[in-house]
Design an enzyme around this catalytic site. Structure first.
Site, PDB file in Angstrom:
ATOM      1  N   ASP A 110      -8.547  17.783  17.801  1.00 30.02           N
ATOM      2  CA  ASP A 110      -7.728  18.897  17.101  1.00 30.02           C
ATOM      3  C   ASP A 110      -8.205  20.222  17.851  1.00 30.02           C
ATOM      4  O   ASP A 110      -9.799  20.440  17.265  1.00 30.02           O
ATOM      5  CB  ASP A 110      -7.215  18.319  15.845  1.00 30.02           C
ATOM      6  N   ASP A 157       4.072  17.056  18.275  1.00 29.98           N
ATOM      7  CA  ASP A 157       3.959  17.990  18.212  1.00 29.98           C
ATOM      8  C   ASP A 157       5.149  18.972  18.912  1.00 29.98           C
ATOM      9  O   ASP A 157       5.394  19.900  18.737  1.00 29.98           O
ATOM     10  CB  ASP A 157       2.866  18.848  18.293  1.00 29.98           C
ATOM     11  N   GLU A 209      -7.204  19.067  22.529  1.00 31.68           N
ATOM     12  CA  GLU A 209      -5.938  19.770  22.346  1.00 31.68           C
ATOM     13  C   GLU A 209      -5.902  21.257  22.376  1.00 31.68           C
ATOM     14  O   GLU A 209      -5.866  21.641  22.234  1.00 31.68           O
ATOM     15  CB  GLU A 209      -5.548  19.467  21.050  1.00 31.68           C
ATOM     16  N   HIS A 227     -10.852  22.355  10.208  1.00 30.58           N
ATOM     17  CA  HIS A 227     -10.706  22.327   8.794  1.00 30.58           C
ATOM     18  C   HIS A 227     -10.481  20.968   8.268  1.00 30.58           C
ATOM     19  O   HIS A 227     -10.399  19.611   8.470  1.00 30.58           O
ATOM     20  CB  HIS A 227      -8.986  23.344   8.488  1.00 30.58           C
ATOM     21  N   ASN A 231       0.669  -1.124  -0.113  1.00 27.83           N
ATOM     22  CA  ASN A 231       0.108   0.388   0.263  1.00 27.83           C
ATOM     23  C   ASN A 231       0.695   1.175   0.263  1.00 27.83           C
ATOM     24  O   ASN A 231      -0.030   2.584  -0.015  1.00 27.83           O
ATOM     25  CB  ASN A 231      -1.012  -0.236   1.081  1.00 27.83           C
TER      26      ASN A 231
HETATM   27 CA    CA Z   1       2.865   0.180   3.722  1.00 26.64          CA
END
Ligand code: CA
Length: 710
Positions: A446, A548, A477, A366, A246
């Site tokens: 988020d 982050d 968050e 968003h 994948n």
């Molecule tokens: Ca993979």
């Protein structure tokens, strides 16, 4: 006028809010030609306060500041020093040697911190009680297990003894936490609906009664499954590649295919597929793909289980245009680079079978440029049924042109959704309901504070999700200490960076001692748990580092990506873990931090580099394993109750668990030399040794102990 005078008088009497003159001085290093200096900080909303040049060449200004803690920088010749505690241009190493320390500035550097102490006010007579209790407020009343925690605040030193009386029973209260002139008194009583009142014996012997108050039995309740777990954060693209077939799907869905502005600017770019140990490129954070996927996580379940992990927080897994997934293209589709619904089904079932709960990352503020509603708006403009899903400023426009639409922090790939629009709200809530129904145990949201009509949105989301799964766990968050966002209609917990970074990380750094000491750590912990409802403490999502931030070991002086960390930094990391794991709630460790990996956030988010499992530090991984096992076995660590004990020099100690025979005393030493701490009465046995300590306990350099009562 008289009212105003009464307020001033009250302030004087209580000793609060007395401004103190504080002088800031900048001494330029030799050879630096300085033409202008101003002072910008939290005291002036980062506006500009000019500093004046003195005859000796230094620059200074004096401000009247209320007691408290302030972050600031000198703005020199129109430039910001990146790091006020480590700078080669503007003054080495401290730009302001008078600073009490430094703290993350949120931009990869550090602000200086100045602590302004309250002036000493000579008190005559006993301290006023300053009793504070609000019956309907979760800070004071909340439920954990079959117990209701009841608390009040009073002025420090004003209370000798207190009890809360329910019916005919008086429950003795204990002094739990002390911070900035306030102390918190606490007791827990059996749950139910009841009336209660307080009996408070003042330090001068007089007894005062407060109440009655009413508890309706419907307060903020902790979800029982959260406490006592050990958490782990997984960023699927960088955890493990379980299915190379994948990998190429990442290229097909990448933002570049949808960002017309970018295509025109840089026709030669193409998102990149790298081997698992490939080079770091400027696209590391977002558009360099390494092939990690859901099958990879499934293959690592034996590792997670062996480590004692019992909660996994997954970074975004839905179709998106990046490696991080915060630019959603399809909320209902598992990203093809990670697998499909069947793979996710298998993964969730296998995690559950291993006793591991799992929460997903939900991004309602968003979307990405490839989201179908956004693409429809790009194509049809005002004729699109989704026109009001966004804030479009002009049309036609090219996707990637952030001047045409509102975007998160102006980032062109993240057009902001209009959650004030009921259709958008309905859509997003249905999405979250679907995935909770699919099998997730909770949701991490988020940037919740940035949504349009945010609190209404989350009230509705919580009510709807509870219908699908009554014990769903909701984490927001939010980086600051914001108790107004938890409980009732709000989150169960915030991402408690406010505890993890501001308090625990600072203490674990150990330097400078004037700033990173036990007294300040105890104060920070006490203030945090005084203000957070106890039910939220029980469900605390506690972390120091994440995708982050820089890696924990880098923040603790272990070096940058590719360096070899020294023994001191590693000991500090183990200390930080032991501290994190001793907090109420769940410690959540960023993938690879348990392996003592390094990685600085700036530049390129190197903390996100794929996990090189063969290089995992076995000793540090063992520390995580040990601490996770202690959390599972020691009942006191699953309790929401934390009670301050000691904070002096390098030593920090607090009690965990309900006061009584099962209580633990946890002790830390953040200095490189041994320290000795006085103990409460009785014997205290290190849970890892046979040894029992009495009267005092020796703490080796950079060490921790969990002690139980004997
Ligand atoms: Ca993979």
């Amino acid at each position: 006028m008289r009212r105003w005078m009464a307020i001033v008088l009250a302030m004087l009497v209580s000793g609060l809010a007395l401004a103190v003159p504080v002088t800031f001085t900048y001494q330029p290093p030799e050879g630096l030609d300085v033409r202008s200096v101003s002072l910008r900080g939290s005291f002036n909303s980062w506006g500009e306060t000019p500093m004046k040049q003195n005859p000796d060449g230094s620059w200074s200004v004096t401000l009247d500041l209320d007691p408290g803690e302030y972050a600031y920088k000198f703005f020199i010749n129109g430039q910001w020093p990146k790091d006020m505690c480590n700078d080669e241009t503007f003054g080495h190493p401290m730009v302001d040697p008078k600073a009490d320390g430094c703290i993350d500035d949120g931009f990869g550097g550090q602000n200086a911190v100045r602590i302004v102490a309250a002036p000493v006010v000579r008190k005559s007579g006993p301290v006023e009680l300053g009793f504070k209790h609000e019956a309907g407020k979760a800070t004071f009343v909340s439920e954990v297990g079959e117990k209701v925690s009841i608390r009040f605040w009073a002025n420090e030193g004003s209370v000798a003894k207190a009890s809360v009386i329910v019916g005919e029973t008086a429950y003795p209260m204990h002094r739990q936490l002390v911070f900035r002139g306030t102390e918190v008194w606490r007791a827990s009583v059996p749950s139910g609906a009841f009336s209660y009142r307080f009996e408070v014996e003042k330090a001068n012997g007089a007894t005062k009664r407060f109440g009655p108050y009413r508890y309706d039995g419907k307060g903020f309740k902790a979800i029982p499954w959260v406490a006592g777990r050990a958490g782990y954060q997984i960023f699927p693209e960088r955890f493990w590649n379980g299915d190379p077939s994948n990998d190429r799907a990442a290229l097909a869905s990448d933002e570049y295919n949808f960002n017309q502005v970018w295509q025109e600017k840089d026709p030669s770019f193409s998102p990149q597929l790298s081997p698992w140990n490939g080079p770091i490129t400027p696209e590391l954070c977002c558009h360099e793909y390494f092939g990690g996927d859901l099958a990879g996580i499934e293959q690592k379940i034996p590792y997670l289980k062996a480590q004692g992990v019992s909660l996994v927080y997954l970074n975004p897994i839905f179709e998106s245009g990046s490696a991080h997934g915060y630019d959603t293209h399809d909320y209902m589709k598992v990203s093809a680079k990670f697998g499909d619904k069947a793979t996710l089904r298998r993964l969730i079932d296998a995690l559950h079978a291993a006793g591991i709960k799992v929460i997903f990352d939900f991004v309602p503020n968003h979307t990405g440029l490839g989201f179908w509603a956004f693409r429809d708006v790009v194509e049809k403009g005002p004729n699109s049924p989704y026109w009001n899903w966004y804030f479009i400023k002009k049309w036609p426009f090219k996707p990637g042109d952030a001047s045409a639409y509102e975007a998160w922090w102006g980032v062109p790939s993240l057009p902001k959704l209009n959650t004030g629009n009921p259709a958008v709200r309905r859509y997003l809530i249905e999405v979250a309901k679907y995935w909770v129904g699919f099998g997730f145990d909770g949701v991490r949201v988020d940037v919740p504070t940035e949504l349009i009509a945010a609190k209404d949105f989350f009230k509705e989301l919580k009510a709807e999700l509870k219908k699908v799964k009554p014990d769903v766990y909701l984490v927001g968050e939010i980086w600051d200490l914001r108790p107004d966002w938890v409980g009732g209609d709000g989150f169960d917990s915030l991402m408690n960076y406010a505890l993890g970074r501001k308090v625990l990380l600072t203490y674990a750094k150990g330097k400078p001692q004037a700033f990173a000491n036990g007294k300040r750590a105890l104060l920070g912990i006490s203030e945090f748990y005084a203000k957070m409802p106890e039910a939220s403490a029980a469900m605390g999502f506690n972390l120091i580092a994440s995708h982050d931030t820089s890696r924990l070991l880098t923040d603790l002086g272990g070096g940058k990506f590719g360096d070899v960390p020294g023994p001191e930094a590693k000991k500090r990391e183990a200390l930080a873990f032991a501290l994190l794991f001793s907090m109420p709630g769940v410690p959540v460790v960023w993938q690879g931090d348990e392996c003592a990996f390094l990685g600085e956030k700036d530049p390129y988010d190197k903390q996100r580099y794929p996990i090189q499992w063969q290089d995992c530090d076995q000793e540090m991984a063992g520390t995580y394993r040990l601490l996770a096992a202690l959390r599972r076995d020691l009942k006191a660590l699953a309790s929401p109750v934390i009670r301050g004990y000691y904070g002096k020099g390098p030593l920090l100690a607090f009690f965990r668990g309900e006061p009584g025979p099962d209580e633990l005393l946890v002790v830390f030493n953040n200095a490189e030399k041994e320290a000795v701490m006085p103990l409460p009465p009785g014997g205290w046995q290190d849970v890892l040794e046979i040894r029992t300590f009495r009267k005092e306990v020796e703490m080796p350099p950079l060490s921790w102990r969990y002690l139980r009562k004997r």
